[in-house]
Design a protein around this motif. Structure first.
Motif, short mmCIF file in Angstrom:
data_model
loop_
_atom_site.label_atom_id
_atom_site.label_comp_id
_atom_site.label_asym_id
_atom_site.label_seq_id
_atom_site.Cartn_x
_atom_site.Cartn_y
_atom_site.Cartn_z
N THR A 98 0.82 -1.22 0.00
CA THR A 98 0.00 0.00 0.00
C THR A 98 0.85 1.27 0.00
OG1 THR A 98 -0.12 -0.10 2.39
CG2 THR A 98 -1.95 -1.07 1.19
N LYS A 99 2.11 1.13 0.43
CA LYS A 99 3.01 2.29 0.60
C LYS A 99 2.40 3.33 1.54
CE LYS A 99 6.28 1.23 -2.52
NZ LYS A 99 6.37 -0.17 -2.20
N ASP A 100 1.55 2.85 2.46
CA ASP A 100 0.88 3.74 3.39
C ASP A 100 1.05 3.20 4.80
OD1 ASP A 100 -0.80 5.40 4.81
OD2 ASP A 100 -2.36 5.43 3.27
N LEU A 101 1.78 3.95 5.63
CA LEU A 101 2.06 3.49 6.98
C LEU A 101 0.79 3.41 7.83
CD1 LEU A 101 4.75 2.69 8.33
CD2 LEU A 101 4.73 4.89 9.46
N ARG A 102 -0.22 4.20 7.46
CA ARG A 102 -1.47 4.19 8.23
C ARG A 102 -2.14 2.83 8.15
NH1 ARG A 102 -3.92 9.48 5.50
NH2 ARG A 102 -3.07 8.35 3.73
N VAL A 103 -1.94 2.12 7.03
CA VAL A 103 -2.53 0.78 6.88
C VAL A 103 -1.91 -0.19 7.88
CG1 VAL A 103 -2.78 -1.19 5.29
CG2 VAL A 103 -3.14 1.13 4.46
N SER A 104 -0.56 -0.22 7.92
CA SER A 104 0.09 -1.17 8.84
C SER A 104 -0.13 -0.75 10.30
CB SER A 104 1.57 -1.33 8.51
OG SER A 104 2.23 -0.12 8.59
N ILE A 105 -0.25 0.55 10.55
CA ILE A 105 -0.55 1.00 11.92
C ILE A 105 -1.94 0.50 12.32
CG2 ILE A 105 -1.09 3.02 13.36
CD1 ILE A 105 1.21 4.50 11.97
N SER A 106 -2.90 0.59 11.39
CA SER A 106 -4.27 0.13 11.69
C SER A 106 -4.29 -1.37 11.96
CB SER A 106 -5.20 0.43 10.52
OG SER A 106 -5.16 1.79 10.21
N ILE A 107 -3.56 -2.15 11.15
CA ILE A 107 -3.52 -3.60 11.36
C ILE A 107 -2.93 -3.92 12.73
CG2 ILE A 107 -2.52 -5.79 10.52
CD1 ILE A 107 -2.37 -4.38 7.71
N HIS A 108 -1.82 -3.26 13.03
CA HIS A 108 -1.13 -3.48 14.32
C HIS A 108 -2.04 -3.04 15.48
CE1 HIS A 108 3.21 -3.68 15.98
NE2 HIS A 108 2.37 -4.05 16.90
N PHE A 109 -2.75 -1.93 15.29
CA PHE A 109 -3.67 -1.42 16.32
C PHE A 109 -4.77 -2.44 16.59
CE2 PHE A 109 -7.90 0.64 16.69
CZ PHE A 109 -7.79 1.11 17.99
N LEU A 110 -5.41 -2.93 15.53
CA LEU A 110 -6.50 -3.91 15.70
C LEU A 110 -5.97 -5.21 16.32
CD1 LEU A 110 -8.54 -3.40 12.41
CD2 LEU A 110 -9.23 -2.79 14.72
N ASN A 111 -4.77 -5.59 15.89
CA ASN A 111 -4.16 -6.82 16.41
C ASN A 111 -3.86 -6.71 17.91
OD1 ASN A 111 -2.84 -9.46 15.95
ND2 ASN A 111 -1.06 -8.32 16.62
N ASN A 112 -3.42 -5.54 18.34
CA ASN A 112 -3.05 -5.34 19.76
C ASN A 112 -4.26 -5.02 20.64
OD1 ASN A 112 -0.44 -5.65 18.92
ND2 ASN A 112 0.35 -3.86 19.98
N LEU A 113 -5.33 -4.52 20.02
CA LEU A 113 -6.46 -4.02 20.79
C LEU A 113 -7.10 -5.09 21.69
CD1 LEU A 113 -8.13 -1.44 21.23
CD2 LEU A 113 -9.72 -2.29 19.51
N PHE A 114 -7.34 -6.30 21.11
CA PHE A 114 -8.02 -7.35 21.89
C PHE A 114 -7.17 -7.80 23.09
CE2 PHE A 114 -9.94 -7.48 17.71
CZ PHE A 114 -11.28 -7.40 18.04
N PRO A 115 -5.87 -8.13 22.88
CA PRO A 115 -5.06 -8.47 24.05
C PRO A 115 -4.95 -7.30 25.05
CG PRO A 115 -3.93 -9.10 22.04
CD PRO A 115 -5.11 -8.30 21.63
N ALA A 116 -4.89 -6.06 24.52
CA ALA A 116 -4.77 -4.90 25.41
C ALA A 116 -5.99 -4.80 26.32
CB ALA A 116 -4.61 -3.62 24.59
N ILE A 117 -7.19 -4.99 25.75
CA ILE A 117 -8.42 -4.93 26.56
C ILE A 117 -8.42 -6.07 27.57
CG2 ILE A 117 -10.95 -5.12 26.50
CD1 ILE A 117 -10.81 -3.69 23.74
N ALA A 118 -8.01 -7.26 27.10
CA ALA A 118 -7.99 -8.42 28.00
C ALA A 118 -7.01 -8.20 29.16
CB ALA A 118 -7.62 -9.68 27.21
N ILE A 119 -5.84 -7.62 28.87
CA ILE A 119 -4.85 -7.35 29.93
C ILE A 119 -5.37 -6.22 30.84
CG2 ILE A 119 -2.52 -6.45 30.41
CD1 ILE A 119 -1.57 -7.95 27.89
N ALA A 120 -5.94 -5.19 30.20
CA ALA A 120 -6.41 -4.02 30.97
C ALA A 120 -7.44 -4.42 32.03
CB ALA A 120 -7.01 -2.99 30.02
N TYR A 121 -8.31 -5.36 31.70
CA TYR A 121 -9.36 -5.75 32.64
C TYR A 121 -9.03 -7.07 33.36
CZ TYR A 121 -11.94 -1.82 30.93
OH TYR A 121 -12.31 -0.54 30.62
N GLY A 122 -7.77 -7.48 33.28
CA GLY A 122 -7.32 -8.67 34.02
C GLY A 122 -7.98 -9.96 33.58
N LEU A 123 -8.38 -10.04 32.30
CA LEU A 123 -9.06 -11.25 31.82
C LEU A 123 -8.07 -12.36 31.48
CD1 LEU A 123 -11.72 -9.56 29.50
CD2 LEU A 123 -12.00 -10.28 31.84
N ILE A 124 -6.83 -11.98 31.16
CA ILE A 124 -5.81 -13.01 30.91
C ILE A 124 -4.59 -12.76 31.79
CG2 ILE A 124 -6.44 -13.74 28.60
CD1 ILE A 124 -4.43 -11.79 27.45
#
Lengths: 84, 222
Positions: B196-222
């Motif tokens: 894509t030659k667009d860093l916003r695309v890979s940032i979005s993928i990385h953001f979505l990928n990290n979001l679920f574990p981040a929420i799970a860690i934030a609320y002590g679910l894992i």
């Protein structure tokens, strides 16, 4: 049978929650699978029966039963998706 | 000489990208030394401000170095499709890798277990900010934009391999599976960026990928 369907779905939901989400009742790992299957069945039954012409209180029971049943399934799916 | 200058620039970018998380580590340690299990509100606020400044400064530098280009449309159908597919593949790699680690008797990767320990007793807002927002932006600027788009821009395959290898190493793997997990996740992110030659695309993928574990860690679910 139809008369007690709403209670049946609520029961499915409660059992699913107890099997999947209650640490005090966690005896065997396989109970999670049974709980999740019960939750999915309860949710599907609630959706299909909600559309049929039942009385209002039964419809409310279907909605509640559906939410209670699907909750452990969604929770488990989220945790699985959050792995790694 | 030009390469030396570029390697030095990327190294500086990497050091700057670590300021926010290092500051958080120091504040957390000071809080633990003071006998506080949970990070108090003022420490949380200071960390949030530091991390936000750190992100903005890094974005500013990346724009000056022409690593982030925002002069073309971002949310196109093609980009959205790439983001969704790549996120699913990345999650698949992470879940598959963790299950493989479980089969070998490890609960999770060393990186994840450190994060879980580090973020215990921390406000969910700060956890999501650091893991879900700051980490994707900073890692993508350094590893994708910096290495693929700036350092080794004329050899795509080499750039993708170097970027993914370093991405794997930086996550502190303790065995081949944990390295492979991050390496292949890096490959997906690198290819998405390269295509894509667009860093916003890979940032979005990385953001979505990290979001679920981040929420799970934030609320002590894992």
């Amino acid at each position: 049978m139809k008369k007690y369907l709403s209670i049946f779905i609520l029961f499915f939901g409660v059992v699913a929650n107890l099997l999947v989400l209650t640490p005090q009742l966690y005896i065997h790992s396989q109970q999670t699978v049974i709980g999740l299957i019960l939750g999915i069945i309860g949710f599907i039954l609630a959706i299909f029966n909600y559309k049929k012409g039942y009385k209002t209180y039964q419809k409310i029971a279907f909605i509640l039963g559906g939410i209670i049943s699907i909750y452990p399934v969604l929770y488990f799916t989220f945790l699985f998706f959050a792995l790694g | 000489m030009n390469y030396v200058k570029r390697i030095f620039s990327i190294f500086i970018l990497f050091i700057i990208s670590q300021i926010g998380i290092t500051a958080f580590g120091v504040i957390k340690q000071l809080s633990l030394d003071a006998g506080e299990k949970n990070l108090n509100i003022s420490s949380t606020l200071v960390t949030v401000i530091l991390v936000v400044i750190n992100i903005l400064f890094l974005i500013y530098l990346a724009k000056r170095m022409n690593i982030i280009k925002t002069n073309h449309p971002f949310l196109t159908k093609k980009n959205i499709l790439i983001i969704l597919v790549a996120t699913l593949i990345d999650r698949g790699i992470a879940i598959g890798g963790t299950l493989l680690l479980n089969m070998q008797g490890h609960t999770t990767t060393a990186n994840d277990s450190t994060l879980i320990k580090l973020f215990s007793g921390v406000s969910p807002v700060l956890v999501v900010l650091l893991l879900g927002i700051a980490a994707p932006i900073m890692e993508e600027i350094v590893f994708r934009g910096g290495i693929i788009g700036y350092l080794v821009e004329n050899n795509a395959l080499l750039a993708i391999l170097i970027s993914s290898f370093l991405f794997g190493i930086i996550h502190g793997p303790t065995n081949f599976i944990s390295f492979g997990m991050y390496f292949f996740m890096g490959i997906i992110l690198s290819v998405s960026y390269y295509k894509t030659k667009d860093l916003r695309v890979s940032i979005s993928i990385h953001f979505l990928n990290n979001l679920f574990p981040a929420i799970a860690i934030a609320y002590g679910l894992i």
